[in-house]
Design a protein around this motif. Structure first.
Motif, mmCIF file in Angstrom:
data_model
loop_
_atom_site.group_PDB
_atom_site.id
_atom_site.type_symbol
_atom_site.label_atom_id
_atom_site.label_comp_id
_atom_site.label_asym_id
_atom_site.label_seq_id
_atom_site.Cartn_x
_atom_site.Cartn_y
_atom_site.Cartn_z
ATOM 1 N N GLN A 106 3.095 -6.740 -6.569
ATOM 2 C CA GLN A 106 3.139 -8.154 -6.949
ATOM 3 C C GLN A 106 2.344 -8.385 -8.233
ATOM 4 O O GLN A 106 1.527 -9.294 -8.315
ATOM 5 N N PHE A 107 2.584 -7.522 -9.212
ATOM 6 C CA PHE A 107 2.007 -7.614 -10.559
ATOM 7 C C PHE A 107 0.511 -7.323 -10.614
ATOM 8 O O PHE A 107 -0.114 -7.469 -11.662
ATOM 9 N N GLN A 108 -0.073 -6.932 -9.504
ATOM 10 C CA GLN A 108 -1.484 -6.563 -9.476
ATOM 11 C C GLN A 108 -1.597 -5.036 -9.504
ATOM 12 O O GLN A 108 -0.963 -4.348 -8.702
ATOM 13 N N LYS A 109 -2.405 -4.540 -10.443
ATOM 14 C CA LYS A 109 -2.600 -3.089 -10.529
ATOM 15 C C LYS A 109 -3.524 -2.628 -9.416
ATOM 16 O O LYS A 109 -4.595 -3.213 -9.195
ATOM 17 N N LEU B 46 -1.161 22.702 -5.810
ATOM 18 C CA LEU B 46 -1.364 21.517 -4.983
ATOM 19 C C LEU B 46 -0.202 20.560 -5.197
ATOM 20 O O LEU B 46 0.363 20.479 -6.303
ATOM 21 N N SER B 47 0.140 19.834 -4.143
ATOM 22 C CA SER B 47 1.194 18.817 -4.235
ATOM 23 C C SER B 47 0.680 17.506 -3.677
ATOM 24 O O SER B 47 -0.175 17.495 -2.778
ATOM 25 N N CYS B 48 1.221 16.426 -4.184
ATOM 26 C CA CYS B 48 0.868 15.083 -3.715
ATOM 27 C C CYS B 48 2.151 14.262 -3.713
ATOM 28 O O CYS B 48 2.784 14.105 -4.766
ATOM 29 N N VAL B 49 2.533 13.769 -2.558
ATOM 30 C CA VAL B 49 3.812 13.077 -2.419
ATOM 31 C C VAL B 49 3.605 11.680 -1.843
ATOM 32 O O VAL B 49 2.805 11.510 -0.916
ATOM 33 N N VAL B 50 4.328 10.725 -2.378
ATOM 34 C CA VAL B 50 4.293 9.374 -1.828
ATOM 35 C C VAL B 50 5.081 9.349 -0.526
ATOM 36 O O VAL B 50 6.200 9.840 -0.467
ATOM 37 N N SER B 51 4.474 8.774 0.500
ATOM 38 C CA SER B 51 5.116 8.682 1.800
ATOM 39 C C SER B 51 5.600 7.263 2.043
ATOM 40 O O SER B 51 4.792 6.324 2.109
ATOM 41 N N GLY B 52 6.926 7.101 2.162
ATOM 42 C CA GLY B 52 7.492 5.809 2.493
ATOM 43 C C GLY B 52 7.556 4.850 1.314
ATOM 44 O O GLY B 52 6.950 5.068 0.271
ATOM 45 N N GLY B 53 8.309 3.744 1.493
ATOM 46 C CA GLY B 53 8.388 2.702 0.494
ATOM 47 C C GLY B 53 9.173 3.106 -0.739
ATOM 48 O O GLY B 53 9.748 4.180 -0.819
ATOM 49 N N THR B 54 9.206 2.181 -1.715
ATOM 50 C CA THR B 54 9.948 2.421 -2.954
ATOM 51 C C THR B 54 9.108 2.112 -4.186
ATOM 52 O O THR B 54 9.640 1.966 -5.287
ATOM 53 N N THR B 55 7.800 2.002 -4.008
ATOM 54 C CA THR B 55 6.920 1.642 -5.115
ATOM 55 C C THR B 55 7.003 2.650 -6.243
ATOM 56 O O THR B 55 6.949 3.860 -6.007
ATOM 57 N N ILE B 56 7.102 2.158 -7.459
ATOM 58 C CA ILE B 56 7.125 3.025 -8.633
ATOM 59 C C ILE B 56 5.693 3.350 -9.040
ATOM 60 O O ILE B 56 4.868 2.448 -9.185
ATOM 61 N N ILE B 57 5.430 4.617 -9.224
ATOM 62 C CA ILE B 57 4.098 5.066 -9.630
ATOM 63 C C ILE B 57 3.993 5.047 -11.148
ATOM 64 O O ILE B 57 4.839 5.617 -11.841
ATOM 65 N N ASN B 58 2.969 4.391 -11.672
ATOM 66 C CA ASN B 58 2.779 4.305 -13.116
ATOM 67 C C ASN B 58 2.049 5.510 -13.689
ATOM 68 O O ASN B 58 2.347 5.977 -14.791
ATOM 69 N N GLN C 8 0.840 -1.189 0.000
ATOM 70 C CA GLN C 8 0.000 0.000 0.000
ATOM 71 C C GLN C 8 0.885 1.251 0.000
ATOM 72 O O GLN C 8 1.897 1.308 0.689
ATOM 73 N N VAL C 9 0.466 2.207 -0.806
ATOM 74 C CA VAL C 9 1.182 3.472 -0.912
ATOM 75 C C VAL C 9 0.362 4.549 -0.234
ATOM 76 O O VAL C 9 -0.841 4.672 -0.476
ATOM 77 N N ASP C 10 0.985 5.341 0.616
ATOM 78 C CA ASP C 10 0.323 6.473 1.251
ATOM 79 C C ASP C 10 0.656 7.745 0.494
ATOM 80 O O ASP C 10 1.812 7.987 0.133
ATOM 81 N N LEU C 11 -0.362 8.559 0.248
ATOM 82 C CA LEU C 11 -0.203 9.825 -0.457
ATOM 83 C C LEU C 11 -0.517 10.969 0.492
ATOM 84 O O LEU C 11 -1.529 10.932 1.198
ATOM 85 N N VAL C 12 0.341 11.972 0.497
ATOM 86 C CA VAL C 12 0.159 13.135 1.349
ATOM 87 C C VAL C 12 -0.019 14.362 0.472
ATOM 88 O O VAL C 12 0.884 14.709 -0.301
ATOM 89 N N GLU C 13 -1.166 15.014 0.605
ATOM 90 C CA GLU C 13 -1.460 16.215 -0.169
ATOM 91 C C GLU C 13 -1.133 17.465 0.629
ATOM 92 O O GLU C 13 -1.226 17.474 1.867
#
Length: 119
Positions: free
Chosen positions: A102-105, A20-32, A1-6
């Protein structure tokens, strides 16, 4: 799970600008892909703009030439520059990020930020 902070939003007069800004918090997940949505009081959620990781952007007709979406893949952040704002832009704005686990969108939503355009 990816957390987004606005962040951003607020009160502005008609014709004014906001960012407006939106930033991914934590992890290394690549955003498509990213998207901004908004919901005005008593109305359904509306797609405002989307952008892919390669930078292809698309806009709702109501915001074209006034709002600009952008992203920074390294910072895992997305932005919305809003110019010439109108009272009808008043809404809660939500960011959305699409990615794979894990390959699931799947996707995540930001907490929402209020934008009010009023004199």
């Amino acid at each position: 799970q990816v957390d987004l902070v606005e962040s951003g939003g607020g009160l502005v007069q008609p014709g004014g600008s906001l960012s407006l800004s939106c930033v991914v918090s934590g992890g290394t997940t690549i955003i498509n892909s990213w998207g901004w949505y908004r919901q005005a009081p008593g109305k359904q959620l509306e797609l405002v703009a989307t952008i892919t990781s390669s930078g292809m952007a698309d806009y709702a007709d109501s915001v074209k030439d006034r709002l600009t979406i952008s992203r920074d893949n390294i910072k895992r952040a997305m932005y919305l520059q809003m110019n010439n704002l109108k009272p009808e832009d008043t809404a809660v704005y939500y960011c959305n990020a699409q990615y794979h686990i894990q390959f699931q969108k799947t996707g995540s939503w930001g907490q929402g930020t209020q934008v009010t355009v009023s004199s």
